[in-house]
Design a protein around this motif. Structure first.
Motif, PDB file in Angstrom:
ATOM      1  N   GLY A  28     -28.875 -44.502  62.189  1.00  0.00           N
ATOM      2  CA  GLY A  28     -28.961 -43.573  63.312  1.00  0.00           C
ATOM      3  C   GLY A  28     -27.605 -42.999  63.651  1.00  0.00           C
ATOM      4  N   GLU A  29     -27.311 -42.883  64.934  1.00  0.00           N
ATOM      5  CA  GLU A  29     -26.006 -42.393  65.356  1.00  0.00           C
ATOM      6  C   GLU A  29     -24.950 -43.476  65.153  1.00  0.00           C
ATOM      7  N   LYS A  30     -23.720 -43.043  64.959  1.00  0.00           N
ATOM      8  CA  LYS A  30     -22.624 -43.996  64.865  1.00  0.00           C
ATOM      9  C   LYS A  30     -22.438 -44.704  66.206  1.00  0.00           C
ATOM     10  N   THR A  31     -22.091 -45.993  66.146  1.00  0.00           N
ATOM     11  CA  THR A  31     -21.822 -46.763  67.362  1.00  0.00           C
ATOM     12  C   THR A  31     -20.573 -47.610  67.166  1.00  0.00           C
ATOM     13  N   LEU A  32     -19.987 -48.038  68.266  1.00  0.00           N
ATOM     14  CA  LEU A  32     -18.810 -48.885  68.206  1.00  0.00           C
ATOM     15  C   LEU A  32     -19.187 -50.304  67.783  1.00  0.00           C
ATOM     16  N   THR A  33     -18.291 -50.954  67.075  1.00  0.00           N
ATOM     17  CA  THR A  33     -18.520 -52.347  66.683  1.00  0.00           C
ATOM     18  C   THR A  33     -18.653 -53.235  67.911  1.00  0.00           C
ATOM     19  N   SER A  34     -17.851 -52.978  68.938  1.00  0.00           N
ATOM     20  CA  SER A  34     -17.932 -53.780  70.154  1.00  0.00           C
ATOM     21  C   SER A  34     -19.280 -53.597  70.847  1.00  0.00           C
ATOM     22  N   ALA A  35     -19.822 -52.378  70.842  1.00  0.00           N
ATOM     23  CA  ALA A  35     -21.132 -52.128  71.439  1.00  0.00           C
ATOM     24  C   ALA A  35     -22.225 -52.834  70.640  1.00  0.00           C
ATOM     25  N   ARG A 209     -13.191 -46.639  66.443  1.00  0.00           N
ATOM     26  CA  ARG A 209     -13.882 -45.526  65.809  1.00  0.00           C
ATOM     27  C   ARG A 209     -15.318 -45.973  65.518  1.00  0.00           C
ATOM     28  N   PRO A 210     -16.328 -45.234  65.909  1.00  0.00           N
ATOM     29  CA  PRO A 210     -17.705 -45.659  65.650  1.00  0.00           C
ATOM     30  C   PRO A 210     -18.075 -45.558  64.174  1.00  0.00           C
ATOM     31  N   THR A 211     -18.976 -46.412  63.739  1.00  0.00           N
ATOM     32  CA  THR A 211     -19.455 -46.419  62.360  1.00  0.00           C
ATOM     33  C   THR A 211     -20.981 -46.501  62.347  1.00  0.00           C
TER      34      THR A 211
END
Length: 220
Positions: A28-35, A209-211
């Motif tokens: 889906g959309e990129k998200t942060l690793t922390s999220a 940076r989101p992945t």
């Protein structure tokens, strides 16, 4: 005087009862690793792939591989360039080197996440590009009882000059890794350690940076 290098690593006992491997469930959309870590209640998480550029809508392009979550295929785009790490239902890991092409789901890859390059194959460090920079790597022990997650910061003068992949491979061998792959690196490199400190490293962009993909571990 040599520039400092900051390295962050987690060594996971895969034989711990109740342990759960968690991989981003969809493309889906990129998200942060922390999220990703917070949403799934993870004790440790590492970045996967951001694709062809940092842009939110960047495609995966050549940086595609096998992505399997609990027996369901998200992507089956393995190639002779992309290694991947699989886990069976008992969390036993299996390393599939880049030259081996498999585009099916199997008992030894009930969960799977791909990397960019072979880093260590059968205990031997692979000679791949060595420019120093931020790195993200995943590896396993010879017996399959340990998972190694490693991030090296880079491009941050006074904090960390970064590492070349050969040096990272040598470090991971010293830690006990027998197979390992490098993952998306640079500004994407991120290690989160859940409730301990949250984001452990200092990403090269100054912010995460989101992945598209991530891999983490939950301890029950």
């Amino acid at each position: 005087t040599a520039e400092p290098v900051a390295v962050y690593a987690a060594v996971v006992d895969l034989e711990r009862p109740g342990l759960e491997i968690v991989i981003t469930p969809n493309f889906g959309e990129k998200t942060l690793t922390s999220a990703f870590a917070r949403t799934n209640g993870l004790d440790v998480a590492i970045n996967g792939e951001a694709g062809t550029s940092p842009l939110a809508q960047a495609g995966l392009g050549q940086w595609s591989g096998n992505w399997i979550v609990r027996g369901d295929a998200v992507l089956l785009r393995d190639s002779a360039k992309r290694p991947f790490l699989g886990f069976d239902r008992q969390n036993r890991p299996h390393y599939f080197k880049a030259a081996e092409i498999l585009r099916t789901i199997g008992d030894d890859r009930w969960n799977a996440i791909w990397g960019r390059f072979d880093l260590i194959v059968d205990g031997v460090v692979v000679e791949v590009e060595t420019d120093a920079g931020p790195q993200t790597c995943m590896g396993i022990s010879k017996s399959g009882d340990r998972l190694f997650l490693l991030v090296a910061d880079g491009r941050r003068p006074g904090h960390s000059a970064g590492m070349g992949l050969v040096d990272v491979g040598a470090l991971m061998v010293a830690m006990g890794a027998h197979q390992a792959m490098s993952c998306d690196r640079g500004g994407s490199s991120c290690l989160d350690v859940g409730s301990l400190t949250g984001l452990a490293n200092q990403p090269s962009d100054g912010v995460e940076r989101p992945t598209y993909s991530h891999c983490g571990v939950k301890l029950r």
